[in-house]
Each structure stands twice: as structure tokens, then as C-alpha cells.
Enzyme design. Sequence first.
Site, short mmCIF file in Angstrom:
data_model
loop_
_atom_site.label_atom_id
_atom_site.label_comp_id
_atom_site.label_asym_id
_atom_site.label_seq_id
_atom_site.Cartn_x
_atom_site.Cartn_y
_atom_site.Cartn_z
N SER A 8 0.85 -1.19 0.00
CA SER A 8 0.00 0.00 0.00
C SER A 8 0.88 1.23 0.00
CB SER A 8 -0.89 0.00 1.24
OG SER A 8 -1.38 1.30 1.46
N ASP A 35 -4.79 3.56 -1.97
CA ASP A 35 -5.88 3.87 -1.03
C ASP A 35 -6.45 5.26 -1.29
OD1 ASP A 35 -6.05 1.56 0.77
OD2 ASP A 35 -3.96 2.05 1.24
N MET A 137 -11.40 -6.15 5.64
CA MET A 137 -10.55 -5.22 6.39
C MET A 137 -10.20 -5.83 7.75
SD MET A 137 -9.97 -2.64 4.42
CE MET A 137 -9.03 -1.72 5.65
C1 DX5 Z 1 -6.18 1.47 5.66
C2 DX5 Z 1 -5.72 1.18 4.25
C3 DX5 Z 1 -4.58 0.25 4.19
C4 DX5 Z 1 -3.33 0.72 4.91
C5 DX5 Z 1 -2.66 -0.48 5.48
O1 DX5 Z 1 -7.44 2.03 5.65
O2 DX5 Z 1 -6.77 0.62 3.50
O3 DX5 Z 1 -4.29 -0.15 2.85
O4 DX5 Z 1 -2.43 1.39 4.08
O5 DX5 Z 1 -1.56 -0.09 6.24
P1 DX5 Z 1 -0.80 -1.08 7.23
O6 DX5 Z 1 -0.32 -2.24 6.42
O7 DX5 Z 1 0.30 -0.23 7.77
O8 DX5 Z 1 -1.80 -1.49 8.28
ZN ZN Z 2 -6.34 -0.32 1.48
#
Ligand code: DX5
Ligand code: ZN
Length: 216
Positions: A8, A35, A137
Amino acid sequence: MKTIIAPSILSCDFSKVGEEIRRIDLCGADWIHIDVMDGHFVPNITFGAPVMKFFRSYSEKFYDVHLMISDPLFYVKDFAAAGADGITFHVECESDIDKTIDEIKKCGKKCALSLKPGTPAEAVFPYLDRLYMVLVMTVEPGFGGQKFMADMMPKIEKIKAEIDRRGLDVIIQVDGGINKDTAVTVKKAGASSLVAGSAVFGADDPAAAIEELRNA
Ligand code: DX5
Ligand code: ZN
């Protein structure tokens, strides 16, 4: 099944986002996870399609666009034109779900649905046969670097069981708090596409971090 690693870019250095995308591609990323947040569906704002279109030339990989926005239907065409390969939107959004799926497919893009932690597995069942992926999620959407919610595993298992029962070709993606330890847990539950922000961009050796996630 080979695990798909989707770093991401939310955790990258946005002063040089193009170079960061190129770097993570060369480090072995399978997909580039993008994102999009509107400050309404989630309490954070990132960028829209007019900004995203500048990302496209930095990698040929699959652009996995995660829309955390209230009205995805209104913006599908823009994100398709900006270079999305797959578009994921939330089942909790305000748009008509069927129409949004149709619109994504009409644009020639792959369509996925995502569920927030509080949403039950069954919410995506009516749409499963029209999706290539379901994103479960494993944190509340909105920010990188949050703690992994292990209590989402039964939801992954339930969706996986329904996909198998119906003989569908749908993969499960997880997003939030994924690292080399939690990767083991989510794979056991049935996930085969792993999004990771801080675990990849925060690593001294992102290539090794990606490989570790893949082989976890
Ligand atoms: C959160 C995003 C994720 C985020 C994940 O709402 O959808 O894609 O970037 O970040 P990490 O891997 O650091 O939890
Ligand atoms: Zn995401």
C-alpha cells in the site's frame, strides 16, 4: 495458490511517489495498492483520480485501487480512466451496489467489494458471483500502521466457505496490520492477497519483506 503481495503506497514518501512505486515494483510487488479516502466515508483524505493518473507511468503492474469513499458510483469512470486495473469499493457505501458493479465492469475493470470490521460476511454473499475478489478489512479503514484484528478470521473463513460451496473463482484479500506474523494467520483462514503498508515501506529491505510475506 501463490500469494499476491500488494504494498500500500499509503505508507510511502509522497514527495516522490512515482519513484516509490517504481522502487516497490522492482522489489517484487505483485500489485500496487492505492488507497483513496474522501474524508467522509473514513476520517482521512488522500487523493482523487486527477492525482492518481500521474502514478500510472511508474509501473506496469496491476493497480489495485481501494475506494474508501461514500459515493464510488459517481467516480468509477474517473478512476478507470486514471489507470485502475481493479476497483474495490465498500459494501457499506451510499451508492447502489449493483449499479456500481455494473459500472466498473462496463469500464472493463475488475470489481471487488470490501467489508469494514463491523460488517458481517453475509453482506457480500448476494454479489459474490460478479466479483473477482473480496477485501476483508483487518483494521478500521482510514489509516496505516494500526493493530491487526485477529477476530476477523471467522469472517474470512465464512466467506471462503461460501465461495467454495458455490464453486466460484473469487479470491480473498486482507488489509490492515499485515506483517510476517499476521500473514500466517490470514493465509490459514483463506486469504491469498495481502495488502501491507508499513510492513513493506517501513522495512530496511522491502524486497525481503515482500518475500517474507509471500512465504509466510
Ligand atoms: C487502511 C488502508 C490500508 C493501509 C494499510 O485504511 O486501506 O491499505 O495502508 O496499512 P498497514 O499495512 O500499515 O496497516
Ligand atoms: Zn487499502
